[in-house]
Design a protein around this motif. Structure first.
Motif, short mmCIF file in Angstrom:
data_model
loop_
_atom_site.label_atom_id
_atom_site.label_comp_id
_atom_site.label_asym_id
_atom_site.label_seq_id
_atom_site.Cartn_x
_atom_site.Cartn_y
_atom_site.Cartn_z
N VAL A 9 -102.41 -37.62 -115.33
CA VAL A 9 -101.18 -38.38 -115.46
C VAL A 9 -100.95 -39.12 -114.15
O VAL A 9 -100.86 -38.49 -113.09
N GLU A 10 -100.91 -40.44 -114.21
CA GLU A 10 -100.72 -41.23 -113.01
C GLU A 10 -99.28 -41.12 -112.52
O GLU A 10 -98.36 -40.95 -113.30
N GLY A 11 -99.12 -41.21 -111.22
CA GLY A 11 -97.80 -41.15 -110.62
C GLY A 11 -97.91 -40.70 -109.18
O GLY A 11 -99.00 -40.54 -108.64
N ILE A 12 -96.77 -40.51 -108.57
CA ILE A 12 -96.76 -40.04 -107.19
C ILE A 12 -96.46 -38.55 -107.17
O ILE A 12 -95.78 -38.05 -108.07
N PRO A 13 -96.96 -37.84 -106.16
CA PRO A 13 -96.65 -36.41 -106.07
C PRO A 13 -95.14 -36.19 -105.91
O PRO A 13 -94.43 -37.01 -105.32
N LEU A 14 -94.68 -35.06 -106.42
CA LEU A 14 -93.25 -34.73 -106.35
C LEU A 14 -92.76 -34.74 -104.91
O LEU A 14 -91.66 -35.23 -104.64
N SER A 15 -93.57 -34.26 -103.97
CA SER A 15 -93.15 -34.23 -102.56
C SER A 15 -92.86 -35.64 -102.04
O SER A 15 -91.90 -35.86 -101.31
N GLU A 16 -93.69 -36.62 -102.44
CA GLU A 16 -93.45 -38.01 -102.02
C GLU A 16 -92.20 -38.58 -102.68
O GLU A 16 -91.42 -39.29 -102.05
N PHE A 17 -91.99 -38.25 -103.93
CA PHE A 17 -90.80 -38.71 -104.64
C PHE A 17 -89.54 -38.18 -103.97
O PHE A 17 -88.58 -38.90 -103.75
N LEU A 18 -89.56 -36.89 -103.63
CA LEU A 18 -88.40 -36.27 -102.98
C LEU A 18 -88.14 -36.85 -101.60
O LEU A 18 -86.98 -36.96 -101.18
N ASP A 19 -89.20 -37.24 -100.89
CA ASP A 19 -89.02 -37.87 -99.58
C ASP A 19 -88.18 -39.14 -99.67
O ASP A 19 -87.48 -39.49 -98.73
N GLY A 20 -88.23 -39.81 -100.80
CA GLY A 20 -87.48 -41.05 -100.99
C GLY A 20 -86.05 -40.84 -101.49
O GLY A 20 -85.30 -41.80 -101.67
N GLN A 21 -85.67 -39.59 -101.72
CA GLN A 21 -84.33 -39.29 -102.24
C GLN A 21 -83.39 -38.92 -101.09
O GLN A 21 -83.81 -38.36 -100.08
N LYS A 22 -82.11 -39.22 -101.28
CA LYS A 22 -81.10 -38.88 -100.27
C LYS A 22 -81.11 -37.37 -100.05
O LYS A 22 -80.98 -36.59 -100.99
N GLY A 23 -81.28 -36.95 -98.81
CA GLY A 23 -81.32 -35.53 -98.48
C GLY A 23 -82.58 -34.84 -98.96
O GLY A 23 -82.67 -33.63 -98.96
N GLN A 24 -83.56 -35.61 -99.41
CA GLN A 24 -84.83 -35.11 -99.94
C GLN A 24 -84.63 -34.09 -101.06
O GLN A 24 -85.35 -33.12 -101.18
N ARG A 25 -83.62 -34.35 -101.90
CA ARG A 25 -83.38 -33.48 -103.05
C ARG A 25 -82.83 -34.30 -104.20
O ARG A 25 -82.37 -35.41 -104.03
N LEU A 26 -82.86 -33.70 -105.38
CA LEU A 26 -82.36 -34.33 -106.58
C LEU A 26 -80.99 -33.77 -106.94
O LEU A 26 -80.71 -32.60 -106.69
N HIS A 27 -80.15 -34.60 -107.55
CA HIS A 27 -78.91 -34.11 -108.14
C HIS A 27 -79.29 -33.28 -109.36
O HIS A 27 -80.36 -33.45 -109.94
N ALA A 28 -78.43 -32.39 -109.78
CA ALA A 28 -78.73 -31.50 -110.91
C ALA A 28 -79.13 -32.29 -112.16
O ALA A 28 -80.08 -31.91 -112.85
N PHE A 29 -78.43 -33.38 -112.46
CA PHE A 29 -78.75 -34.18 -113.64
C PHE A 29 -80.16 -34.74 -113.56
O PHE A 29 -80.93 -34.65 -114.53
N GLN A 30 -80.55 -35.25 -112.41
CA GLN A 30 -81.90 -35.78 -112.22
C GLN A 30 -82.95 -34.67 -112.36
O GLN A 30 -83.99 -34.85 -112.97
N GLY A 31 -82.66 -33.52 -111.74
CA GLY A 31 -83.58 -32.40 -111.78
C GLY A 31 -83.82 -31.91 -113.21
O GLY A 31 -84.95 -31.61 -113.58
N LEU A 32 -82.78 -31.84 -114.02
CA LEU A 32 -82.92 -31.41 -115.40
C LEU A 32 -83.79 -32.38 -116.20
O LEU A 32 -84.58 -31.98 -117.03
N HIS A 33 -83.65 -33.66 -115.93
CA HIS A 33 -84.44 -34.65 -116.65
C HIS A 33 -85.87 -34.74 -116.16
O HIS A 33 -86.75 -35.07 -116.93
#
Length: 127
Positions: free
Chosen positions: A102-126
């Protein structure tokens, strides 16, 4: 006694079991290394997780993952397991699992681009 490998580093174009050609290394972790491979017969890109021998005693880790993924095969959001095999490399018998790529970026790289390097609960559930 099981031989210990801390790094496998399969070269590009290496053949796994005459079925898959190694394209490139995608990453590594505690259990082993993950490679992008191409199925020789179909030309389809797949992923091969190659286990370090000391982390896969008697193929227990590989069997655990294969059975777990098989039980979840009807869950369309999971990467699908395809097969397991072994090959010899530098005197070691190594087990690998093949799954869909499955093509995409690693989760660690995705989180690096998020505010505070974390997801909001709604984003995390999805995710």
């Amino acid at each position: 006694m099981v031989s210990r490998l801390d790094s496998i580093d399969i070269p590009e174009e290496f053949m796994l079991s005459s079925k898959f050609t190694v394209i490139r290394k995608l990453g590594q972790g505690w259990e082993g290394e993950v490679y992008l491979v191409r199925e020789v017969q179909t030309g389809i890109d797949r992923v091969a997780k190659i286990f370090y021998p000391q982390r896969n005693l008697n193929n227990r880790a590989a069997l655990f993952y294969a059975k777990k993924l098989h039980k979840l095969r009807n869950c369309t959001v999971l990467i699908q397991y395809l097969t397991q095999d072994t090959f010899r490399f530098k005197g070691h018998a190594l087990t690998y699992l093949v799954s869909e790529y499955v093509e995409g970026i690693p989760l660690s790289e995705f989180l690096d681009g998020q505010k505070g390097q974390r997801l909001h609960a709604f984003q995390g559930l999805h995710l």
